[in-house]
Enzyme design. Structure first.
Site, PDB file in Angstrom:
ATOM      1  N   ARG A 176      40.541 -40.325  57.710  1.00  0.00           N
ATOM      2  CA  ARG A 176      40.369 -39.844  56.412  1.00  0.00           C
ATOM      3  C   ARG A 176      41.432 -38.877  56.193  1.00  0.00           C
ATOM      4  O   ARG A 176      41.104 -37.660  56.775  1.00  0.00           O
ATOM      5  CB  ARG A 176      38.847 -39.934  56.114  1.00  0.00           C
ATOM      6  CG  ARG A 176      38.889 -39.264  54.715  1.00  0.00           C
ATOM      7  CD  ARG A 176      37.365 -39.107  54.340  1.00  0.00           C
ATOM      8  NE  ARG A 176      36.766 -38.951  52.889  1.00  0.00           N
ATOM      9  CZ  ARG A 176      36.767 -37.913  52.536  1.00  0.00           C
ATOM     10  NH1 ARG A 176      36.869 -36.904  52.998  1.00  0.00           N
ATOM     11  NH2 ARG A 176      36.346 -37.557  50.981  1.00  0.00           N
ATOM     12  N   LYS A 178      40.980 -29.488  56.925  1.00  0.00           N
ATOM     13  CA  LYS A 178      39.609 -28.985  57.210  1.00  0.00           C
ATOM     14  C   LYS A 178      39.666 -27.291  57.359  1.00  0.00           C
ATOM     15  O   LYS A 178      40.762 -26.943  58.329  1.00  0.00           O
ATOM     16  CB  LYS A 178      38.689 -29.511  58.166  1.00  0.00           C
ATOM     17  CG  LYS A 178      38.418 -30.758  57.562  1.00  0.00           C
ATOM     18  CD  LYS A 178      37.114 -30.846  56.328  1.00  0.00           C
ATOM     19  CE  LYS A 178      36.616 -32.076  55.936  1.00  0.00           C
ATOM     20  NZ  LYS A 178      36.101 -33.057  56.762  1.00  0.00           N
TER      21      LYS A 178
END
Length: 265
Positions: A244, A210
């Site tokens: 995830r 991210k």
């Protein structure tokens, strides 16, 4: 451990074969979920039509369902994509808008008896900023109280699910790391994810590659493996149940090692 296979921008026989090859590698590394998505959710990304999304994901779901005994989740917020995907062999709906984008999606999940992943999301073009090296991030996202606002909005999603007939034991929460939060807010959320776990539902986090990692370390996505490993470790320590990730072989080892330490007594 949950692995996303993003089919955005791909199509045809090549896509299916590539997805199967990738899935086999992930399964051998210990993945429990395969997450199939046909629309990018990166900050500033463009939405796609349901027709385009279906063309990307349905052939992959069908092929995986024939070969893979584990859980397949369909990453969509559209009822008209989720229902064909469930009929094609998907088991779980992963909705990045927590059942708030499409009023029909909760009914689809209830009708199929499908578990749902309800994610918190305040993403908006107004707060999106994209840099060439580091990619997109969110800036100046307003919260009165970060954790309390996230929990309250997740509880709103839970209420939508319950009213549609989705059973409590079929609900998984995702606090939405990277979705409508600034770099600083993502760091705070990750460090306090145990407060989301305290709501009493299984919790999934998705810190992998991210932008908040990139902005902290000043690194592009392909160089964020160490930052992802640190985020995964913190998430597990704070109580997350499902991680995830993209780099499944590495993150499976990180998860196993973290679990071994936590379970050592």
């Amino acid at each position: 451990m949950m692995e996303r296979q993003d089919q955005a921008g791909s199509s045809g026989v090549w896509l299916v074969e590539a997805a199967l090859e990738q899935a086999r590698r992930f399964i051998s590394a210990g993945v429990d979920f395969l997450d199939i998505g046909g629309e990018s959710t990166r900050p500033g990304s463009q939405p796609v039509s349901a027709v385009a999304e279906l063309e990307r994901v349905i052939p992959v779901v069908q092929a995986l369902a024939k070969e893979f005994d584990g859980v397949i989740s369909i990453d969509t917020y559209k009822a008209e994509v989720a229902e064909p995907a469930l009929a094609a062999g998907a088991h779980v709906i992963n909705d990045v808008w927590g059942l708030r984008a499409d009023p029909d999606l909760a009914q689809v999940a209830a009708r199929y008896g499908a578990p749902v992943i309800l994610m918190h999301n305040r993403s908006s073009w107004v707060h999106a900023e994209v840099r060439e090296k580091l990619g997109g991030r969110y800036v100046n996202v307003p919260y009165d109280n970060l954790l309390e606002d996230i929990k309250r909005e997740l509880l709103d999603s839970i209420e939508i699910a319950s009213e549609a007939g989705i059973k409590e034991e079929q609900i998984i929460l995702d606090p939405g790391i990277g979705f409508g939060k600034t770099v600083e807010q993502n760091l705070q959320l990750l460090n306090r994810v145990d407060e989301v776990c305290a709501l009493g539902y299984p919790v999934l986090i998705g810190p992998s590659r991210k932008s908040f990692i990139g902005y902290v370390l000043d690194l592009p996505p392909e160089q964020r493996i160490e930052g992802t490993a640190a985020a995964v470790t913190i998430g597990i320590v704070r109580g997350a149940d499902i991680i995830r990730v993209h780099d499944i072989e590495y993150m499976a080892r990180v998860a196993r090692m973290t679990d071994a330490v936590l379970n050592s007594g």
